[in-house]
Design a protein around this motif. Structure first.
Motif, PDB file in Angstrom:
ATOM      1  N   ASN A   9       0.697  -1.182   0.087  1.00  0.00           N
ATOM      2  CA  ASN A   9      -0.098   0.022  -0.219  1.00  0.00           C
ATOM      3  C   ASN A   9       0.880   1.412   0.170  1.00  0.00           C
ATOM      4  O   ASN A   9       0.543   2.224  -0.514  1.00  0.00           O
ATOM      5  CB  ASN A   9      -0.951  -0.082   1.251  1.00  0.00           C
ATOM      6  CG  ASN A   9      -2.169  -0.695   1.119  1.00  0.00           C
ATOM      7  OD1 ASN A   9      -2.715  -1.087  -0.017  1.00  0.00           O
ATOM      8  ND2 ASN A   9      -2.502  -1.743   2.112  1.00  0.00           N
TER       9      ASN A   9
ATOM     10  N   ARG B  50      -5.717   3.991  -4.073  1.00  0.00           N
ATOM     11  CA  ARG B  50      -6.726   2.838  -3.552  1.00  0.00           C
ATOM     12  C   ARG B  50      -5.900   1.762  -2.475  1.00  0.00           C
ATOM     13  O   ARG B  50      -4.999   1.061  -2.895  1.00  0.00           O
ATOM     14  CB  ARG B  50      -7.199   2.041  -4.801  1.00  0.00           C
ATOM     15  CG  ARG B  50      -8.263   1.133  -4.312  1.00  0.00           C
ATOM     16  CD  ARG B  50      -8.894   0.387  -5.608  1.00  0.00           C
ATOM     17  NE  ARG B  50     -10.065  -0.430  -5.448  1.00  0.00           N
ATOM     18  CZ  ARG B  50      -9.753  -1.772  -5.207  1.00  0.00           C
ATOM     19  NH1 ARG B  50      -8.768  -1.981  -5.521  1.00  0.00           N
ATOM     20  NH2 ARG B  50     -10.856  -2.494  -4.953  1.00  0.00           N
TER      21      ARG B  50
ATOM     22  N   THR C 140      -8.131   5.997  -0.776  1.00  0.00           N
ATOM     23  CA  THR C 140      -9.615   5.400  -0.876  1.00  0.00           C
ATOM     24  C   THR C 140      -9.337   4.167  -0.137  1.00  0.00           C
ATOM     25  O   THR C 140      -8.257   3.730  -0.392  1.00  0.00           O
ATOM     26  CB  THR C 140     -10.333   5.327  -2.102  1.00  0.00           C
ATOM     27  OG1 THR C 140      -9.539   4.638  -3.004  1.00  0.00           O
ATOM     28  CG2 THR C 140     -10.779   6.894  -2.723  1.00  0.00           C
TER      29      THR C 140
ATOM     30  N   ASP D 204     -10.485   0.048  -0.359  1.00  0.00           N
ATOM     31  CA  ASP D 204     -11.345  -0.684  -0.816  1.00  0.00           C
ATOM     32  C   ASP D 204     -12.504  -1.506  -0.166  1.00  0.00           C
ATOM     33  O   ASP D 204     -13.391  -2.131  -0.604  1.00  0.00           O
ATOM     34  CB  ASP D 204     -10.699  -1.797  -1.689  1.00  0.00           C
ATOM     35  CG  ASP D 204      -9.846  -2.797  -0.911  1.00  0.00           C
ATOM     36  OD1 ASP D 204      -9.914  -2.732   0.440  1.00  0.00           O
ATOM     37  OD2 ASP D 204      -9.148  -3.700  -1.460  1.00  0.00           O
TER      38      ASP D 204
ATOM     39  N   ILE E 143     -14.542   2.831  -2.003  1.00  0.00           N
ATOM     40  CA  ILE E 143     -15.213   2.762  -3.278  1.00  0.00           C
ATOM     41  C   ILE E 143     -15.647   1.420  -3.711  1.00  0.00           C
ATOM     42  O   ILE E 143     -15.160   0.410  -2.735  1.00  0.00           O
ATOM     43  CB  ILE E 143     -13.920   3.007  -4.318  1.00  0.00           C
ATOM     44  CG1 ILE E 143     -12.689   2.189  -4.119  1.00  0.00           C
ATOM     45  CG2 ILE E 143     -13.672   4.753  -4.033  1.00  0.00           C
ATOM     46  CD1 ILE E 143     -11.746   2.279  -5.220  1.00  0.00           C
TER      47      ILE E 143
END
Length: 423
Positions: free
Chosen positions: A342, A368, A392, A394, A423
């Motif tokens: 990430n 993301r 964002t 997941d 999202i």
């Protein structure tokens, strides 16, 4: 002269570790126990439901749970669903083995992937009859006729929860239990376990070689207030550090049994101001949320908070290396790899080894975030999102495992900062 910001009071829910330990202790005790301010989350509700599957009565309101204990292990046959709760899969089989009957434990695919072999081997050595699939994972069948007690050596290098599970049920055994824990990680959780056992009347001691001895005799019901979760508090403390704000968590003070409160000492190394009193802890960030890096820290004893530090480390002025966290690869996800991936997605350079990660400073970009159904990944990167636009998640709902209201609380505390959207 710059005036320090007035501290905001964070609403951090009760400790998952204390809630689930206390549920089991109350179930094993003689009488009715009242647990005040328990954590209401997916993990604790799964643990509570698993106990009712074993015939334990739990009632009351969200403010106070009443547990009617058996004074012994469960009796009868039952199928027990542990959902995603690792504590249920590791604490409840020893409790069942101390009773009488046939008990089948199972859980989600994520939980089935988490190892149980050290616990299975230990229970077999204590006289339990167990059936599990190759590799020692769920589903697990326990054919129980009580546990004899005795002396065992337990591989504790993967998790301290195997040792906790054995210790919690040791007073129900026919003879004293002596456990030598090899390679023990997350040691403060064992001290928490012993403290709670003593609260319910158990007798334990530790010898000079590190072995823990527990005498038989059962438990007695007791009142218990659940303090806020120190692991969860790490996110709001880190958020104060990166925003230059100030956050107080009441109920987390110098007398806390939770080792993860030690995370604030790591934040102190980044330049945050920390004040801990008997009744609360306050963290205040520096102007602009400036962080000092350039240090190496062993977080093996507080590994549930390493992701909180790693996620904000790119904002520091020099690299930060976190060590002693190899066992975190066997949690809800491979947490070291998940954090590294990430951060790379945010444009941040990292290096990792079997039990460490180094995070280099940089200018994180929006990305993301892959949560891997891991609540701690989601919450840690939400803190980074207070400083970095375009983050964002997941799977924002995965925070429900330990803090269902996390996103709302972060927005309440930091309304002037961007918070991640799912999202």
């Amino acid at each position: 002269m710059t005036t320090a910001p007035a501290p905001l009071t964070a609403r951090v829910p009760g400790s998952k570790s204390i809630t689930n330990r206390a549920l089991l202790l109350a179930a094993a005790a003689h009488g009715v126990t009242r647990l005040h301010a328990p954590l209401i989350s997916e993990d604790t509700l799964a643990f509570r439901t698993a106990l009712t599957d074993l015939g334990i009565r739990v009632s009351g309101t969200d403010e106070c749970w009443e547990v009617t204990g058996r004074g012994d292990g469960p009796v009868g046959d039952a199928r027990v669903w542990c959902a995603d709760a690792g504590t249920a899969a590791r604490f409840l089989p020893p409790f069942a083995a101390a009773g009488r009957g046939t008990f089948v434990f199972d859980g989600t695919e994520q939980l089935r992937a988490r190892p149980l072999r050290p616990l299975v081997d230990a229970l077999t050595g204590l006289g339990a009859e167990l059936d599990t699939v190759s590799g020692g994972v769920l589903p697990l069948t326990v054919r129980a006729n009580g546990l004899a007690g005795g002396e065992i050596t337990l591989d504790s290098s993967f998790s301290s929860q195997y040792l906790t599970g054995l210790l919690l049920s040791a007073p129900l055994m026919r003879a004293p239990l002596t456990v030598r824990a090899e390679g023990l990680v997350s040691r403060p959780y064992i001290e928490m376990t012993r403290s709670l056992m003593h609260h319910f009347g158990a007798r334990t001691r530790q010898d000079g070689e590190g072995a823990i001895r527990v005498l038989p005799g059962g438990y007695t019901a007791a009142e218990l207030g659940i303090e806020p979760d120190a692991s969860t508090a790490s996110y709001v403390f880190a958020a104060a550090a990166v925003t230059g704000g100030s956050v107080t968590v009441p109920g987390l003070g110098t007398g806390s049994t939770q080792g993860d409160l030690g995370f604030v000492e790591v934040l102190r190394r980044t330049g945050a101001h920390v004040e801990t009193t008997a009744s609360a802890t306050t963290v205040t960030g520096r102007a602009g949320g400036a962080l000092t890096g350039g240090f190496d820290v062993d977080m093996g004893d507080i590994s549930d908070t390493f992701m909180t530090l790693a996620a904000i480390a790119p904002l520091a002025d020099a690299p930060i290396t976190i060590r002693g966290i190899g066992h975190a690869r066997l949690k809800e996800s491979d947490r070291i790899e998940a954090v590294a991936r990430n951060l790379r997605a945010c444009g941040i350079r990292t290096e990792q080894g079997p039990d460490r990660i180094t995070v280099h400073p940089g200018r994180p970009a929006g990305a993301r975030i892959a949560c891997y159904r891991d609540h701690r990944i989601a919450m840690a990167f939400s803190v980074l999102g207070l400083r970095v636009g375009g983050i964002t998640l997941d799977d924002p709902a995965c925070v429900g495992k330990t803090f269902p209201g996390f996103h709302e609380e972060l927005r309440r505390l930091f309304p002037d900062h961007t918070t991640p959207q799912g999202i």
